[in-house]
Design an enzyme around this catalytic site. Structure first.
Site, PDB file in Angstrom:
ATOM      1  N   ASN A 224       0.880  -1.178   0.000  1.00 59.86           N
ATOM      2  CA  ASN A 224       0.000   0.000   0.000  1.00 59.86           C
ATOM      3  C   ASN A 224       0.913   1.223   0.000  1.00 59.86           C
ATOM      4  OD1 ASN A 224      -2.365  -1.623   0.193  1.00 59.86           O
ATOM      5  ND2 ASN A 224      -2.023  -1.825   2.386  1.00 59.86           N
ATOM      6  N   GLU A 305      -8.403  -3.601  -2.799  1.00 59.68           N
ATOM      7  CA  GLU A 305      -8.593  -2.925  -1.509  1.00 59.68           C
ATOM      8  C   GLU A 305      -8.471  -1.402  -1.631  1.00 59.68           C
ATOM      9  OE1 GLU A 305      -7.301  -6.164   1.772  1.00 59.68           O
ATOM     10  OE2 GLU A 305      -5.620  -5.118   0.839  1.00 59.68           O
ATOM     11  N   LYS A 373      -0.637 -15.288  -4.133  1.00 59.05           N
ATOM     12  CA  LYS A 373      -0.651 -15.841  -2.780  1.00 59.05           C
ATOM     13  C   LYS A 373      -0.799 -17.356  -2.821  1.00 59.05           C
ATOM     14  CE  LYS A 373      -2.266 -11.803  -0.234  1.00 59.05           C
ATOM     15  NZ  LYS A 373      -3.144 -11.308   0.854  1.00 59.05           N
ATOM     16  N   ASP A 378      -6.568 -15.429   1.558  1.00 54.24           N
ATOM     17  CA  ASP A 378      -5.667 -14.450   2.166  1.00 54.24           C
ATOM     18  C   ASP A 378      -4.853 -15.045   3.311  1.00 54.24           C
ATOM     19  OD1 ASP A 378      -4.402 -12.100   2.793  1.00 54.24           O
ATOM     20  OD2 ASP A 378      -6.129 -11.145   3.714  1.00 54.24           O
ATOM     21  N   GLU A 406      -0.220 -12.952  10.417  1.00 56.62           N
ATOM     22  CA  GLU A 406      -1.420 -12.126  10.523  1.00 56.62           C
ATOM     23  C   GLU A 406      -2.635 -12.930  10.959  1.00 56.62           C
ATOM     24  OE1 GLU A 406      -4.238  -9.459   7.497  1.00 56.62           O
ATOM     25  OE2 GLU A 406      -2.326 -10.296   6.795  1.00 56.62           O
TER      26      GLU A 406
END
Length: 701
Positions: A224, A305, A373, A378, A406
């Site tokens: 990001n 996103e 991925k 995710d 995460e």
């Protein structure tokens, strides 16, 4: 007496016993990672010293070869203790610089890819460490020390090794001001404020660690991305890092914001087909390469996103990636992330990346690599492999794994992730072999931070290590990787390894069981992803809600991805889909990922689905209890500080595993109204109690 008090008393007794044993250091902080170079046992140290000797460098002392020599001397000094190497010596250099017997021994390197190395014993007793280039010499030096540090004798060390993949990367999600997105080990290790004038010495230790496991590329900032990281002042900072890491074979990469031409370039648009935009990116690439001649390239997150991308202008991912690739030319690569999902797309989230990218197969430039991925959602504790693997034979793909945990308990839960990545790498895609044969590289989302132990917990270092080792050689077993890491990081004692390696190998399955058993996914708390929240159903975007993934109701549970549901199963090769289509035949680890089933569905254990789910939650909790009990016996092999740090984190994991189990069971019961299986403990609190918990200060946001 409570379990917590019993555990603390056991740990105290173990620590007291350990302090009476020779060779156990009182405290270490974990900073040295697997590069501790702890002294060998006295007899082994004496034998090793007699077999080795001074390091003779036969190649010009480039910065990389000088780094290899320094590392050898550093490692041997540590492992030999007070012994002086008096043997024939070590020959270190590039294969092309060798002569005679050494040249003949290095011949197997001919034709191997960059970075390959060979270790051999010469006729005169000297040890040869040769590389087919400078980086190969460095990797060979680290490999020799790794073998010694894992407990092997000099006479047993030898052979040729070459990296399977040309790209072996670490991706940092670090922000310039210091926070780390999904980071659980403190703040960023990159001191952008003081660069380029001051380089933190920790950057060299970081580079040593990466080189020791074969990593050759590092993306230094969050996907990001901020546009201003492409400004000249940051290019100068990046150049200082590149100069420091170059001797360790590491190229720097930058996450680039797709809309940067508009935000800092004054183009008024970021349309990839606009000549002004194309010219801006070309000029920017030229500016970067003038400062960093070996700049690796750009990593791009686009149209996901809320990030800007080519679709904002009616263009495709190929249009955007190829435009940036043209700016780089043959100097670097564009790593284009395939992690996409859109609030405007009502398609099953697991299908969106395949739908957007597979039709573009063969349309990407040669220096574009799609970064995919490991699974289609995710980074969950367990997912089926991503259907894009094998489905784009004319487009380069690389696998992206998440080292930072995460969704697996942050840094406090012990979860060794090599088995997760091995599951993906070894599975047959049905379209050209296993995933490992369909990719051009591997990238791991970093778990490093400013904590002294780099990764938040000592055992989380193992996941950093494992990603690098698998990126070098995906055929390595999880057991071999765990044994190497544990021997170098904690103790070479066979008794210690016999206990801790199986503990590591079973740890990820334990997390799956107490968090998301049988193919459940994304049941974590909103935003921070900390703890269970299967009841969340009211978020703005459907795919943000845990309810979206469980589809649980009074009749049953699971996401129907067969032809009667979203039909995501059709994205896999027919040979794979046929194995997963039948709920009675599918591997039950993926059962609820692909099937919505009644609570009384009969599983292969003979239990109905509801008691089987509860059984798996309980199995996960019991596995964590067993890990904590096992660790409490290992104090004689581990220094006091790291032993106690790990014991305290295991106690946290025990408590949170029960929280996961109890909150999940309470919620499913509120839907199915079924009694608990005979002998199963009721949740410690009411469902309302769990639902009222709030965590505004959870790390990693």
């Amino acid at each position: 007496m409570g379990r917590g008090l019993v555990n603390r008393l056991l740990r105290l007794c173990a620590v007291i016993a350990a302090l009476t044993l020779p060779g156990v250091t009182n405290a270490e902080d974990g900073y040295d990672l697997w590069l501790r170079y702890a002294p060998l046992a006295e007899d082994r140290a004496a034998d090793t010293a007699a077999a080795l000797g001074p390091v003779l460098v036969v190649s010009a002392p480039t910065p990389t070869i000088a780094a290899a020599r320094r590392e050898l001397e550093r490692g041997l000094a540590g492992m030999l203790g007070g012994h002086r190497a008096t043997g024939p010596g070590i020959v270190l250099g590039r294969a092309r610089d060798l002569e005679g017997d050494a040249a003949r021994e290095a011949a197997p390197l001919d034709g191997l890819p960059p970075g390959a190395y060979r270790i051999a014993r010469l006729a005169d007793g000297r040890v040869l460490i040769a590389g087919n280039d400078d980086n190969g010499v460095l990797y060979g030096a680290f490999a020799f020390l790794r073998h010694l540090g894992s407990g092997e004798g000099v006479s047993a060390i030898g052979g040729t090794s070459a990296p399977v993949y040309p790209l072996r990367m670490i991706d940092h999600w670090d922000n310039p001001g210091g926070p780390v997105e999904r980071g659980y080990a403190g703040r960023s290790i990159f001191d952008w404020w003081h660069l380029p004038d001051h380089l933190d010495p920790r950057m060299i230790d970081y580079a040593r660690a990466e080189a020791s496991i074969g990593i050759n590329g590092v993306v230094v900032n969050n996907v990001n991305a901020k546009a201003y990281l492409l400004e000249p002042r940051y290019i100068a900072k990046l150049a200082r890092l590149a100069d420091a890491w170059r001797p360790y074979g590491i190229r720097v990469y930058l996450s680039a914001r797709f809309s940067a031409p508009m935000e800092i370039g004054g183009t008024g648009t970021a349309d990839p087909l606009d000549p002004r935009v194309r010219a801006w990116w070309k000029a920017k690439a030229d500016q970067i390469y003038a400062a960093i001649p070996d700049f690796g390239g750009f990593l791009v997150k686009a149209n996901s996103e809320g990030q800007p991308g080519p679709q904002d202008y009616g263009r495709t991912h190929a249009d955007g990636a190829n435009m940036m690739a043209a700016a780089l030319g043959n100097r670097g690569v564009v790593l284009w992330r395939a992690f996409v999902y859109s609030a405007e797309d009502s398609t099953d989230r697991a299908m969106q990346a395949y739908n957007e990218f597979v039709p573009l197969g063969g349309k990407f430039a040669d220096n574009v690599i799609l970064q995919v991925k490991n699974g289609p959602i995710d980074f969950q504790p367990r997912e089926p492999f991503h259907p894009m693997f094998g489905a784009m034979p004319h487009t380069k793909l690389m696998l992206e794994g998440q080292i930072t945990k995460e969704y697996l308990g942050f840094a406090t839960h012990l979860a060794f992730l090599a088995p997760l990545w091995k599951e993906v790498l070894s599975v047959d895609t049905g379209r050209g072999g296993p995933v490992a044969q369909t990719i051009a590289g591997m990238a791991g989302v970093a778990n490093t931070g400013s904590d002294r132990n780099w990764s938040g917990s000592h055992f989380d270092q193992a996941n950093w290590y494992a990603l690098g080792r698998l990126a070098w050689d995906p055929s390595m077993s999880s057991e071999q990787i765990a044994r190497e890491w544990a021997a170098q990081t904690f103790s070479r004692d066979p008794a210690f390894l016999a206990e801790v390696v199986p503990m590591m190998l079973g740890s990820r399955q334990a997390v799956v069981d107490y968090m998301t058993p049988m193919g459940l996914a994304h049941q974590m708390g909103t935003g921070h992803h900390y703890g269970p929240a299967p009841w969340v159903c009211d978020l703005a975007r459907p795919e943000w809600n845990p309810c979206y993934y469980s589809r649980a109701d009074v009749q049953g549970i699971g996401f129907d991805r067969t032809a009667t549901g979203s039909n995501a199963l059709a994205q896999y090769a027919p040979s794979v889909a046929s194995r997963w289509r039948d709920p009675k035949a599918i591997d039950e680890d993926y059962l609820l990922w692909f099937h919505h089933l009644p609570w009384d569905f009969r599983t292969r254990s003979g239990r109905a689905l509801w008691p089987e789910l509860v059984h798996r939650y309980d199995r996960g909790v019991a596995a964590v209890d067993a890990m904590a009990a096992k660790w409490s016996t290992l104090a004689p092999y581990v220094d006091g500080q790291r032993f106690e740090d790990t014991a305290e984190f295991l106690a946290i994991q025990q408590r949170e595993a029960r929280w996961w189990r109890d909150a999940s069971v309470a919620y499913w019961q509120s839907l199915n109204h079924l009694p608990l299986p005979l002998g199963a403990a009721p949740p410690a609190h009411s469902l309302e109690w769990y639902q009222a918990l709030r965590f505004p200060d959870a790390p990693g946001g």
